[in-house]
Design a protein around this motif. Structure first.
Motif, mmCIF file in Angstrom:
data_model
loop_
_atom_site.group_PDB
_atom_site.id
_atom_site.type_symbol
_atom_site.label_atom_id
_atom_site.label_comp_id
_atom_site.label_asym_id
_atom_site.label_seq_id
_atom_site.Cartn_x
_atom_site.Cartn_y
_atom_site.Cartn_z
ATOM 1 N N LYS A 220 0.832 -1.206 0.000
ATOM 2 C CA LYS A 220 0.000 0.000 0.000
ATOM 3 C C LYS A 220 0.863 1.252 0.000
ATOM 4 C CE LYS A 220 -4.036 -1.980 2.289
ATOM 5 N NZ LYS A 220 -5.035 -1.791 3.377
ATOM 6 N N GLN A 221 0.250 2.354 -0.371
ATOM 7 C CA GLN A 221 0.965 3.621 -0.346
ATOM 8 C C GLN A 221 1.089 4.146 1.086
ATOM 9 O OE1 GLN A 221 -1.086 6.322 -3.030
ATOM 10 N NE2 GLN A 221 0.276 5.743 -4.698
ATOM 11 N N ARG A 222 2.103 4.926 1.302
ATOM 12 C CA ARG A 222 2.264 5.566 2.608
ATOM 13 C C ARG A 222 1.120 6.546 2.825
ATOM 14 N NH1 ARG A 222 8.117 6.042 4.214
ATOM 15 N NH2 ARG A 222 8.307 6.392 1.967
ATOM 16 N N GLU A 223 0.608 6.572 4.041
ATOM 17 C CA GLU A 223 -0.518 7.443 4.352
ATOM 18 C C GLU A 223 -0.260 8.211 5.646
ATOM 19 O OE1 GLU A 223 -4.146 5.321 5.215
ATOM 20 O OE2 GLU A 223 -3.178 3.961 6.625
ATOM 21 N N LEU A 224 -0.876 9.374 5.724
ATOM 22 C CA LEU A 224 -0.791 10.180 6.937
ATOM 23 C C LEU A 224 -1.760 9.621 7.973
ATOM 24 C CD1 LEU A 224 0.236 12.816 8.348
ATOM 25 C CD2 LEU A 224 -1.797 13.931 7.373
ATOM 26 N N VAL A 225 -1.267 9.412 9.173
ATOM 27 C CA VAL A 225 -2.079 8.876 10.256
ATOM 28 C C VAL A 225 -2.550 9.988 11.183
ATOM 29 C CG1 VAL A 225 -2.035 7.394 12.302
ATOM 30 C CG2 VAL A 225 -0.931 6.640 10.194
ATOM 31 N N ALA A 226 -1.628 10.862 11.549
ATOM 32 C CA ALA A 226 -1.944 11.944 12.473
ATOM 33 C C ALA A 226 -0.942 13.067 12.268
ATOM 34 C CB ALA A 226 -1.890 11.456 13.926
ATOM 35 N N ARG A 227 -1.359 14.269 12.561
ATOM 36 C CA ARG A 227 -0.451 15.405 12.464
ATOM 37 C C ARG A 227 -0.712 16.362 13.610
ATOM 38 N NH1 ARG A 227 -3.162 19.743 9.590
ATOM 39 N NH2 ARG A 227 -5.021 19.008 8.518
ATOM 40 N N ILE A 228 0.299 17.158 13.892
ATOM 41 C CA ILE A 228 0.192 18.151 14.950
ATOM 42 C C ILE A 228 0.807 19.428 14.415
ATOM 43 C CG2 ILE A 228 2.341 17.362 16.072
ATOM 44 C CD1 ILE A 228 0.887 17.973 18.766
ATOM 45 N N ASP A 229 0.093 20.540 14.542
ATOM 46 C CA ASP A 229 0.592 21.767 13.932
ATOM 47 C C ASP A 229 1.528 22.503 14.881
ATOM 48 O OD1 ASP A 229 -2.496 23.739 14.260
ATOM 49 O OD2 ASP A 229 -0.942 23.253 15.722
ATOM 50 N N GLY A 230 2.054 23.608 14.410
ATOM 51 C CA GLY A 230 3.021 24.356 15.194
ATOM 52 C C GLY A 230 2.463 24.862 16.519
ATOM 53 N N GLY A 231 1.126 24.979 16.594
ATOM 54 C CA GLY A 231 0.491 25.407 17.837
ATOM 55 C C GLY A 231 0.103 24.255 18.742
ATOM 56 N N GLY A 232 0.431 23.016 18.307
ATOM 57 C CA GLY A 232 0.126 21.846 19.126
ATOM 58 C C GLY A 232 -1.245 21.252 18.896
ATOM 59 N N ARG A 233 -1.938 21.695 17.870
ATOM 60 C CA ARG A 233 -3.280 21.178 17.594
ATOM 61 C C ARG A 233 -3.192 19.909 16.746
ATOM 62 N NH1 ARG A 233 -3.622 26.764 17.597
ATOM 63 N NH2 ARG A 233 -2.713 26.785 15.501
ATOM 64 N N PRO A 234 -3.875 18.837 17.178
ATOM 65 C CA PRO A 234 -3.800 17.565 16.456
ATOM 66 C C PRO A 234 -4.905 17.408 15.412
ATOM 67 C CG PRO A 234 -4.941 17.218 18.515
ATOM 68 C CD PRO A 234 -4.598 18.684 18.459
ATOM 69 N N ASN A 235 -4.641 16.501 14.492
ATOM 70 C CA ASN A 235 -5.621 16.126 13.482
ATOM 71 C C ASN A 235 -5.360 14.682 13.119
ATOM 72 O OD1 ASN A 235 -6.703 15.993 10.496
ATOM 73 N ND2 ASN A 235 -7.670 17.739 11.483
ATOM 74 N N TYR A 236 -6.445 13.910 12.874
ATOM 75 C CA TYR A 236 -6.287 12.468 12.685
ATOM 76 C C TYR A 236 -6.993 11.971 11.428
ATOM 77 C CZ TYR A 236 -4.997 12.824 17.579
ATOM 78 O OH TYR A 236 -4.376 13.183 18.748
ATOM 79 N N ALA A 237 -6.442 10.912 10.866
ATOM 80 C CA ALA A 237 -7.139 10.200 9.809
ATOM 81 C C ALA A 237 -8.374 9.538 10.418
ATOM 82 C CB ALA A 237 -6.225 9.149 9.194
ATOM 83 N N ASP A 238 -9.420 9.402 9.626
ATOM 84 C CA ASP A 238 -10.658 8.803 10.134
ATOM 85 C C ASP A 238 -10.429 7.394 10.676
ATOM 86 O OD1 ASP A 238 -12.894 10.282 7.637
ATOM 87 O OD2 ASP A 238 -12.113 11.058 9.543
ATOM 88 N N SER A 239 -9.490 6.680 10.074
ATOM 89 C CA SER A 239 -9.259 5.284 10.454
ATOM 90 C C SER A 239 -8.688 5.134 11.861
ATOM 91 C CB SER A 239 -8.312 4.621 9.446
ATOM 92 O OG SER A 239 -7.090 5.311 9.387
ATOM 93 N N VAL A 240 -8.125 6.190 12.421
ATOM 94 C CA VAL A 240 -7.512 6.083 13.748
ATOM 95 C C VAL A 240 -8.136 7.028 14.766
ATOM 96 C CG1 VAL A 240 -5.335 5.427 12.662
ATOM 97 C CG2 VAL A 240 -5.672 7.800 13.404
#
Length: 114
Positions: free
Chosen positions: A43-63
């Motif tokens: 499978k292709q590499r996918e983004l799971v979660a990210r955190i911005d410079g202010g510390g705010r998180p964001n998640y893929a629906d799968s996790v």
């Protein structure tokens, strides 16, 4: 030279937990958006979660609701706490900038199976 070193992977049974850690060198993570990515076999590499410079998180629906991304700006690390793990979480996990820089570390293998 920017370098990311991932650790904490291993084998876990379905429903179990693991905590991954990414040690960054050559940059101060507090100034950047950072992400955890994964690549499963075939499978292709996918983004799971990210955190911005202010510390705010964001998640893929799968996790969402199972994984938590966090950072320690003093230690210059980005962690990924993974709970209620599923076999489909099996992959090599990497950290990188978000968007990614194209230069990847070794990653850490996570295997979820009974």
């Amino acid at each position: 030279q920017v370098q990311f070193v991932e650790s904490g992977g291993g084998w876990v049974q379905p429903g179990g937990s693991l905590r991954l850690s990414c040690a960054a060198s050559g940059i101060a993570i507090r100034f950047y958006h950072m992400g955890w990515y994964r690549q499963a076999p075939g499978k292709q590499r996918e983004l799971v979660a990210r955190i911005d410079g202010g510390g705010r998180p964001n998640y893929a629906d799968s996790v969402k609701g199972r994984f938590t991304i966090s950072r320690d700006t003093a230690k210059n690390t980005v962690d990924l706490q993974m709970n209620s793990m599923k076999p489909e979480d099996t992959a090599v996990y990497y950290c990188n900038f978000f968007p990614n820089s194209g230069a990847w570390g070794q990653g850490t293998q996570v295997t979820v199976s009974s």
